[in-house]
Design a protein around this motif. Structure first.
Motif, PDB file in Angstrom:
ATOM      1  N   SER A 342       0.960  -1.200   0.068  1.00  0.00           N
ATOM      2  CA  SER A 342       0.020   0.162   0.143  1.00  0.00           C
ATOM      3  C   SER A 342       0.680   1.303   0.008  1.00  0.00           C
ATOM      4  N   CYS A 343       2.238   1.332   0.356  1.00  0.00           N
ATOM      5  CA  CYS A 343       3.006   2.378   0.457  1.00  0.00           C
ATOM      6  C   CYS A 343       4.351   1.963   0.292  1.00  0.00           C
ATOM      7  N   LEU A 344       5.198   3.156  -0.068  1.00  0.00           N
ATOM      8  CA  LEU A 344       6.655   3.008  -0.264  1.00  0.00           C
ATOM      9  C   LEU A 344       7.099   4.131   0.292  1.00  0.00           C
ATOM     10  N   ALA A 345       8.487   3.899   0.854  1.00  0.00           N
ATOM     11  CA  ALA A 345       9.129   5.124   1.267  1.00  0.00           C
ATOM     12  C   ALA A 345      10.986   4.843   1.117  1.00  0.00           C
ATOM     13  N   SER A 346      11.424   5.595   0.509  1.00  0.00           N
ATOM     14  CA  SER A 346      13.004   5.462   0.459  1.00  0.00           C
ATOM     15  C   SER A 346      13.700   6.109   1.277  1.00  0.00           C
ATOM     16  N   HIS A 347      14.807   5.508   1.881  1.00  0.00           N
ATOM     17  CA  HIS A 347      15.525   6.019   2.916  1.00  0.00           C
ATOM     18  C   HIS A 347      16.159   7.189   2.212  1.00  0.00           C
ATOM     19  N   PRO A 348      16.360   8.203   2.724  1.00  0.00           N
ATOM     20  CA  PRO A 348      17.098   9.367   2.188  1.00  0.00           C
ATOM     21  C   PRO A 348      18.723   9.275   2.173  1.00  0.00           C
ATOM     22  N   LYS A 350      20.578   6.056   2.535  1.00  0.00           N
ATOM     23  CA  LYS A 350      21.017   4.656   2.236  1.00  0.00           C
ATOM     24  C   LYS A 350      20.106   3.861   1.080  1.00  0.00           C
ATOM     25  N   ASP A 351      20.819   2.777   0.726  1.00  0.00           N
ATOM     26  CA  ASP A 351      19.910   1.966  -0.272  1.00  0.00           C
ATOM     27  C   ASP A 351      19.119   1.200   0.563  1.00  0.00           C
ATOM     28  N   MET A 352      18.033   1.715   1.081  1.00  0.00           N
ATOM     29  CA  MET A 352      16.959   0.962   1.747  1.00  0.00           C
ATOM     30  C   MET A 352      15.656   1.502   1.459  1.00  0.00           C
ATOM     31  N   VAL A 353      14.983   0.764   1.586  1.00  0.00           N
ATOM     32  CA  VAL A 353      13.347   1.029   1.143  1.00  0.00           C
ATOM     33  C   VAL A 353      12.502   0.444   2.345  1.00  0.00           C
ATOM     34  N   VAL A 354      11.555   0.986   2.810  1.00  0.00           N
ATOM     35  CA  VAL A 354      10.212   0.496   3.612  1.00  0.00           C
ATOM     36  C   VAL A 354       9.136   0.374   2.854  1.00  0.00           C
ATOM     37  N   THR A 355       8.528  -0.714   2.983  1.00  0.00           N
ATOM     38  CA  THR A 355       7.101  -1.058   2.346  1.00  0.00           C
ATOM     39  C   THR A 355       6.176  -1.531   3.534  1.00  0.00           C
ATOM     40  N   GLY A 356       4.989  -0.879   3.156  1.00  0.00           N
ATOM     41  CA  GLY A 356       3.794  -1.037   4.092  1.00  0.00           C
ATOM     42  C   GLY A 356       2.815  -1.943   3.437  1.00  0.00           C
ATOM     43  N   SER A 357       2.082  -2.528   3.962  1.00  0.00           N
ATOM     44  CA  SER A 357       1.154  -3.725   3.248  1.00  0.00           C
ATOM     45  C   SER A 357      -0.106  -4.058   4.133  1.00  0.00           C
ATOM     46  N   ASP A 359      -0.993  -6.527   5.011  1.00  0.00           N
ATOM     47  CA  ASP A 359      -1.019  -7.679   5.672  1.00  0.00           C
ATOM     48  C   ASP A 359      -0.663  -7.397   7.372  1.00  0.00           C
ATOM     49  N   ARG A 360      -0.498  -5.894   7.593  1.00  0.00           N
ATOM     50  CA  ARG A 360      -0.187  -5.098   8.727  1.00  0.00           C
ATOM     51  C   ARG A 360       0.940  -5.090   9.324  1.00  0.00           C
ATOM     52  N   LEU A 361       2.102  -5.084   8.116  1.00  0.00           N
ATOM     53  CA  LEU A 361       3.367  -5.200   8.407  1.00  0.00           C
ATOM     54  C   LEU A 361       4.020  -4.386   7.942  1.00  0.00           C
ATOM     55  N   TRP A 362       5.239  -3.582   8.197  1.00  0.00           N
ATOM     56  CA  TRP A 362       5.817  -2.961   7.293  1.00  0.00           C
ATOM     57  C   TRP A 362       7.278  -3.594   7.416  1.00  0.00           C
ATOM     58  N   LYS A 363       8.036  -3.567   6.287  1.00  0.00           N
ATOM     59  CA  LYS A 363       9.301  -4.377   6.017  1.00  0.00           C
ATOM     60  C   LYS A 363      10.443  -3.406   5.565  1.00  0.00           C
ATOM     61  N   ASP A 369      19.218  -6.534  -3.557  1.00  0.00           N
ATOM     62  CA  ASP A 369      18.796  -7.871  -3.546  1.00  0.00           C
ATOM     63  C   ASP A 369      17.553  -8.098  -2.611  1.00  0.00           C
ATOM     64  N   GLY A 370      17.116  -7.211  -2.086  1.00  0.00           N
ATOM     65  CA  GLY A 370      15.600  -7.298  -1.216  1.00  0.00           C
ATOM     66  C   GLY A 370      15.810  -8.058  -0.125  1.00  0.00           C
ATOM     67  N   ASP A 371      16.938  -8.121   0.497  1.00  0.00           N
ATOM     68  CA  ASP A 371      17.246  -8.795   1.875  1.00  0.00           C
ATOM     69  C   ASP A 371      16.442  -8.020   2.882  1.00  0.00           C
ATOM     70  N   ILE A 372      15.519  -8.681   3.723  1.00  0.00           N
ATOM     71  CA  ILE A 372      14.871  -7.944   4.713  1.00  0.00           C
ATOM     72  C   ILE A 372      15.996  -7.524   6.084  1.00  0.00           C
ATOM     73  N   ILE A 373      15.865  -6.417   6.375  1.00  0.00           N
ATOM     74  CA  ILE A 373      16.699  -5.860   7.414  1.00  0.00           C
ATOM     75  C   ILE A 373      15.739  -5.853   8.566  1.00  0.00           C
ATOM     76  N   MET A 374      14.627  -5.409   8.571  1.00  0.00           N
ATOM     77  CA  MET A 374      13.548  -5.339   9.705  1.00  0.00           C
ATOM     78  C   MET A 374      12.159  -5.223   9.382  1.00  0.00           C
TER      79      MET A 374
END
Length: 632
Positions: A342-348, A350-357, A359-363, A369-374
């Motif tokens: 449902s949403c995307l946010a780019s880290h200001p 670093k090469d990291m991205v947060v996605t909200g869904s 499924d009640r989670l944000w990752k 490579d798409g490795d999950i950090i948190m």
């Protein structure tokens, strides 16, 4: 007397024989009608000296005989046509026809009818064929039918025997095949058991290595965040010392990359308290805040002045070259969530991205490579919006559970929850100074939250329907909102009052955003119409129809020369207003696109879909460089 009885018996037998002849002549061809002798006539013949009892007995016997003969006549009338006597000439003709003697048949018919015409004999004098010949003919025909039936039964029996033998062979074949399959199954089961045992021996090692890898990745992330925090604190302290020197006015730094909003009082140093007191005194002197209000909420943050320089302008000027057709290529497709992104946010930084869904989670995941950090777990309903702190150390999320939560990435948990909206919160945004958060809700209101005092500073009312999106103008106190009432609005975050309203959409607005240079606004609606607005004149500069499906989100690239639109038809529409071009990027099939964002450091375009996937689109030379790195 005895003679009379014999005569009566003889007469009774004659009557019975006569009646039997009558039933036989029923099959004759003549038209003569035989009459039945009545019981009165028989009784008149026997009148004499007989006793009355003998007469009654004779009458009764005659009645019984008449009943028997009547029943016989009924039975004989129901005989088949084949039992009717056949004429002699018909018999000969049928015999010759059955053997195919056509010439003999012609000669016979010629002579037969010639003799009849001459009067040598009459056809009725010849009579009928004896019954025995007719019976023989019927028996012969019946025998032929039985032989045919016998042959048919033999053929059917042979076919059934062949089918039975074939089924027996197939049964034996399938039985042998089943035995082989059972043997192979047992052998595979044994192999699987051995493999499971072998895998179980390696599983602890794999688990330990996975834990080590995750801990190392997390430690690396935490170290990076701590370093950024330390750098930010040093920068802040230097600015504070510089502002506290005599003869200098107290000003808020342009970039507060190291600002950290802690919830505990013990983390607040003496220098920070001094800066806060100086800011409060300045606001009191200017008359912007009442003394009673400051005493009531001593931790309230003050809004920075609007004279800050937008650091995005230099970057936009450096990247002002227009895009070429087909510059964005699909780099990778990542399956990150079980439900819609449902949403995307780019880290200001670093090469990291947060996605909200949903499924009640944000990752939070690594870009390449798409490795999950948190992974963030805490919302009780779908996550609708997310935004990074300007320093990249914190994250704010909004959800359908009517709350806004702030997450400390170094701690990996939620540190603050804002509650106050009556319905679902659609979007959230962080102020450039990092002290304020804005939220937009379905309850037709927007709120400005103070991170330091942990309270709602202002509730902005004015929209007549759900507020779909909200965003701070970079390095300013101006807030942009879009609503389902088909309007856009600009608000002053310091007072919570509406400054300007943009009219022009004919359908509900889904999203609106500022350009990097802050001189334009892009908005989209449920009918797929994209509009570009002049901020100073509050009029639409350009309208592009990307429909007919809904346009869900819009984003400017880092140069401000292109606008990306997430469409419900499963494509990302890239609009270049300067060149008047519209390109479609197909990456999610027919799945609805719900979010889109640009990652400026890596020059990538990100798009989230309803199937839980995120597509990475690479621009220009970075695509070839990335492919060369992967090949090496």
């Amino acid at each position: 007397m005895e003679e009379k009885e014999e005569d009566a018996e003889a007469s009774g037998s004659e009557v019975s024989v006569c009646l039997q002849k009558i039933t036989i002549t029923d099959y004759s061809t003549d038209d003569y009608q035989y009459e039945e002798v009545s019981a009165d006539d028989e009784f008149s013949l026997q009148e004499g000296d007989e006793d009355l009892s003998e007469v009654l007995q004779a009458v009764q016997e005659q009645a019984e005989d008449a009943h028997i003969l009547a029943s016989k006549s009924v039975l004989t009338s129901e005989k088949s046509v084949s039992e009717i006597p056949e004429a002699m000439d018909d018999f000969f003709c049928n015999f010759l026809v059955s053997f195919g003697m056509s010439r003999t048949l012609d000669c016979f018919q010629t002579e037969w009818y010639e003799l009849i015409e001459r009067g040598v004999f009459r056809a009725k004098d010849v009579g009928f064929v004896p019954t025995v010949y007719t019976c023989n003919q019927q028996l012969k025909a019946e025998n032929m039918r039985l032989r045919e039936d016998l042959d048919n039964y033999k053929r059917a029996a042979n076919k059934a025997k062949e089918a039975f033998l074939k089924m027996q062979k197939e049964r034996d074949f399938h039985r042998m095949h089943h035995k082989r399959v059972v043997q192979e199954k047992n052998r595979l089961i044994c192999d699987i058991r051995r493999l499971k045992a072998h895998y179980a021996s390696y599983e602890p090692v794999l688990k330990q290595m996975t834990e080590k890898y995750q801990s190392a990745l997390r430690q690396k992330m935490l170290t990076s965040l701590e370093r950024d925090r330390a750098v930010g604190q040093v920068t802040g302290l230097q600015a504070i010392l510089h502002n506290l020197q005599p003869g200098y006015a107290i000003q808020i730094p342009v970039k507060k990359a190291g600002h950290e909003c802690e919830r505990k009082k013990g983390l607040e140093g003496s220098t920070q308290r001094a800066l806060q007191e100086a800011r409060q005194q300045k606001m009191l002197d200017a008359g912007l805040v009442k003394d009673s209000e400051k005493k009531r909420y001593p931790k309230d943050s003050e809004f920075p002045v609007d004279s800050q320089v937008n650091s995005y302008l230099a970057r936009a000027k450096e990247c002002s070259q227009p895009l070429k057709h087909g510059e964005y290529k699909l780099e990778n497709t990542l399956k990150l969530h079980d439900s819609a992104v449902s949403c995307l946010a780019s880290h200001p930084l670093k090469d990291m991205v947060v996605t909200g869904s949903d499924d009640r989670l944000w990752k939070m995941w690594a870009l390449r490579d798409g490795d999950i950090i948190m992974v963030g777990e805490g919302h009780t309903d779908w996550v609708s919006g997310c935004c990074f702190h300007p320093s990249g150390t914190q994250l704010v999320t909004s959800s359908g559970d009517t709350t806004v939560q702030i997450w400390d990435l170094s701690k990996g948990g939620c540190v603050l929850t804002f509650k106050g909206h009556a319905q679902a919160v659609w979007d959230c945004s962080w102020h450039s100074c990092g002290d304020f958060v804005a939220s937009a809700s379905k309850d037709s209101t927007s709120k400005i939250w103070d991170v330091n005092s942990e309270r709602c500073r202002y509730t902005m009312r004015g929209h007549k329907d759900s507020v779909s999106s909200i965003e701070f103008l970079p390095f300013s106190n101006t807030v942009l909102t879009s609503s389902a009432d088909k309007t856009l609005s600009l608000w002053d975050a310091r007072t919570g009052l509406r400054v300007c309203t943009f009219y022009g959409h004919l359908h509900s607005c889904n999203h609106a955003t500022f350009s990097p240079e802050s001189n334009m606004i892009a908005s989209c609606d449920t009918c797929g119409v994209l509009k570009l607005w002049d901020v100073r004149q509050a009029v639409p500069m350009l309208s592009v129809d990307t429909g007919p499906r809904s346009a869900n989100q819009v984003a400017f690239d880092h140069s401000g020369c292109a606008v990306a639109v997430a469409s419900s038809d499963g494509t990302v529409k890239v609009v270049q207003p300067g060149l008047g071009q519209l390109h479609s990027l197909q990456g999610h099939g027919e799945t609805e696109m719900q979010s889109v964002a640009f990652h400026c450091p890596a020059e990538r375009l990100l798009s989230g879909a309803a199937d839980g996937t995120v597509c990475l689109w690479t621009y220009g030379a970075s695509a070839s460089m990335f492919s060369m790195e992967r090949t090496a």
